[in-house]
Design an enzyme around this catalytic site. Structure first.
Site, PDB file in Angstrom:
ATOM      1  N   ASN A 101       0.843  -1.207   0.000  1.00  0.00           N
ATOM      2  CA  ASN A 101       0.000   0.000   0.000  1.00  0.00           C
ATOM      3  C   ASN A 101       0.875   1.253   0.000  1.00  0.00           C
ATOM      4  OD1 ASN A 101       0.595  -0.928   2.675  1.00  0.00           O
ATOM      5  ND2 ASN A 101      -1.087   0.257   3.551  1.00  0.00           N
ATOM      6  N   ILE A 102       0.377   2.249  -0.709  1.00  0.00           N
ATOM      7  CA  ILE A 102       1.114   3.506  -0.884  1.00  0.00           C
ATOM      8  C   ILE A 102       0.169   4.636  -0.488  1.00  0.00           C
ATOM      9  CG2 ILE A 102       2.358   4.975  -2.523  1.00  0.00           C
ATOM     10  CD1 ILE A 102       2.614   2.395  -4.327  1.00  0.00           C
ATOM     11  N   GLU A 103       0.444   5.233   0.664  1.00  0.00           N
ATOM     12  CA  GLU A 103      -0.452   6.281   1.165  1.00  0.00           C
ATOM     13  C   GLU A 103      -0.053   7.654   0.630  1.00  0.00           C
ATOM     14  OE1 GLU A 103      -0.623   5.660   5.450  1.00  0.00           O
ATOM     15  OE2 GLU A 103      -1.932   3.918   5.126  1.00  0.00           O
TER      16      GLU A 103
ATOM     17  N   CYS B 241      -4.154   0.776  -2.447  1.00  0.00           N
ATOM     18  CA  CYS B 241      -4.011  -0.454  -1.651  1.00  0.00           C
ATOM     19  C   CYS B 241      -2.958  -1.384  -2.266  1.00  0.00           C
ATOM     20  CB  CYS B 241      -5.333  -1.210  -1.614  1.00  0.00           C
ATOM     21  SG  CYS B 241      -6.619  -0.402  -0.659  1.00  0.00           S
TER      22      CYS B 241
ATOM     23  N   GLU C 277      -3.168  -4.571  -2.937  1.00  0.00           N
ATOM     24  CA  GLU C 277      -3.709  -5.452  -3.976  1.00  0.00           C
ATOM     25  C   GLU C 277      -3.741  -4.746  -5.328  1.00  0.00           C
ATOM     26  OE1 GLU C 277      -4.920  -4.658  -0.991  1.00  0.00           O
ATOM     27  OE2 GLU C 277      -6.557  -5.989  -0.426  1.00  0.00           O
TER      28      GLU C 277
ATOM     29  N   CYS D 110     -10.355  -4.592   0.494  1.00  0.00           N
ATOM     30  CA  CYS D 110     -11.424  -3.584   0.532  1.00  0.00           C
ATOM     31  C   CYS D 110     -12.334  -3.767  -0.679  1.00  0.00           C
ATOM     32  CB  CYS D 110     -10.830  -2.173   0.579  1.00  0.00           C
ATOM     33  SG  CYS D 110     -10.319  -1.537  -1.030  1.00  0.00           S
TER      34      CYS D 110
ATOM     35  N   CYS E   9     -10.824  -2.921  -4.146  1.00  0.00           N
ATOM     36  CA  CYS E   9      -9.882  -3.960  -4.608  1.00  0.00           C
ATOM     37  C   CYS E   9     -10.617  -5.211  -5.080  1.00  0.00           C
ATOM     38  CB  CYS E   9      -8.880  -4.295  -3.516  1.00  0.00           C
ATOM     39  SG  CYS E   9      -7.681  -2.972  -3.260  1.00  0.00           S
TER      40      CYS E   9
HETATM   41  N1  THU Z   1      -5.315  -1.249   2.660  1.00  0.00           N
HETATM   42  C1  THU Z   1      -4.801  -2.080   1.700  1.00  0.00           C
HETATM   43  O1  THU Z   1      -3.664  -1.899   1.248  1.00  0.00           O
HETATM   44  N2  THU Z   1      -5.586  -3.084   1.258  1.00  0.00           N
HETATM   45  C2  THU Z   1      -6.847  -3.347   1.710  1.00  0.00           C
HETATM   46  O2  THU Z   1      -7.545  -4.167   1.130  1.00  0.00           O
HETATM   47  C3  THU Z   1      -7.344  -2.654   2.896  1.00  0.00           C
HETATM   48  C4  THU Z   1      -6.659  -1.368   3.209  1.00  0.00           C
HETATM   49  C5  THU Z   1      -4.489  -0.139   3.151  1.00  0.00           C
HETATM   50  C6  THU Z   1      -4.912   1.219   2.680  1.00  0.00           C
HETATM   51  C7  THU Z   1      -4.307   2.111   3.740  1.00  0.00           C
HETATM   52  O3  THU Z   1      -2.961   2.416   3.386  1.00  0.00           O
HETATM   53  C8  THU Z   1      -4.288   1.246   4.995  1.00  0.00           C
HETATM   54  O4  THU Z   1      -4.496  -0.083   4.563  1.00  0.00           O
HETATM   55  C9  THU Z   1      -5.342   1.605   6.024  1.00  0.00           C
HETATM   56  O5  THU Z   1      -6.575   1.674   5.411  1.00  0.00           O
END
Ligand code: THU
Length: 133
Positions: free
Chosen positions: A42-44, A53, A55, A86, A89
């Site tokens: 995941n890359i915020e 996310c 995935e 999520c 995804c």
């Molecule tokens: N996140 C994912 O990478 N995949 C998911 O299916 C659920 C959420 C990440 C997004 C964000 O960076 C962190 O989890 C908190 O929501």
């Protein structure tokens, strides 16, 4: 590559998660129909909604290199719990899922669940709907 190996790749991929806001690190690893493996994390973003996310990172890496048929995808978050994909995804996953696609929801390297896309996204809207109209 078997499920155990894909799970290990997903766990490894977590190390590249960029999570200065949530500190919730997620890793994903997928295998395509021809056996190629792609990983993602995941890359915020400071603009929270621009976060990607793990995935989708892995899926977009695969598709952008010509691999549009995904056989299995493993996802792992915090190893104290099972992290399900999520909703966004799940929708992106079904677009590129093979008939026998499996989603592997990982707690840790020894504990994971293997599910079908229908189990996690029943009644999905897909390309089939658009073909019929
Ligand atoms: N996140 C994912 O990478 N995949 C998911 O299916 C659920 C959420 C990440 C997004 C964000 O960076 C962190 O989890 C908190 O929501």
């Amino acid at each position: 590559m078997n499920y155990n190996d894909l799970v290990k790749k997903a766990i490894e991929a977590k190390k590249f998660a960029y999570t200065p806001y949530s500190n919730f690190k997620v890793g994903a690893a997928l295998i395509t129909e021809d056996g190629t493996v792609y990983t993602g994390a995941n890359i915020e973003n400071a603009s929270y909604g621009a976060t990607n996310c793990a995935e989708r990172t892995a899926i977009f890496k695969a598709v952008s290199e010509g691999h549009t048929k995904i056989k299995a995808l493993a996802v792992v978050g915090d190893e104290s719990q099972y992290t399900y994909p999520c909703g966004i995804c799940r929708q992106v996953m079904i677009e590129f899922a093979t008939e026998d696609f499996k989603i592997i929801i990982v707690k840790n390297k020894d504990e994971y669940m293997v599910k079908t896309i229908e189990e996690i996204l029943p009644g999905a809207f897909t390309i089939e709907n658009l073909k019929k109209h």
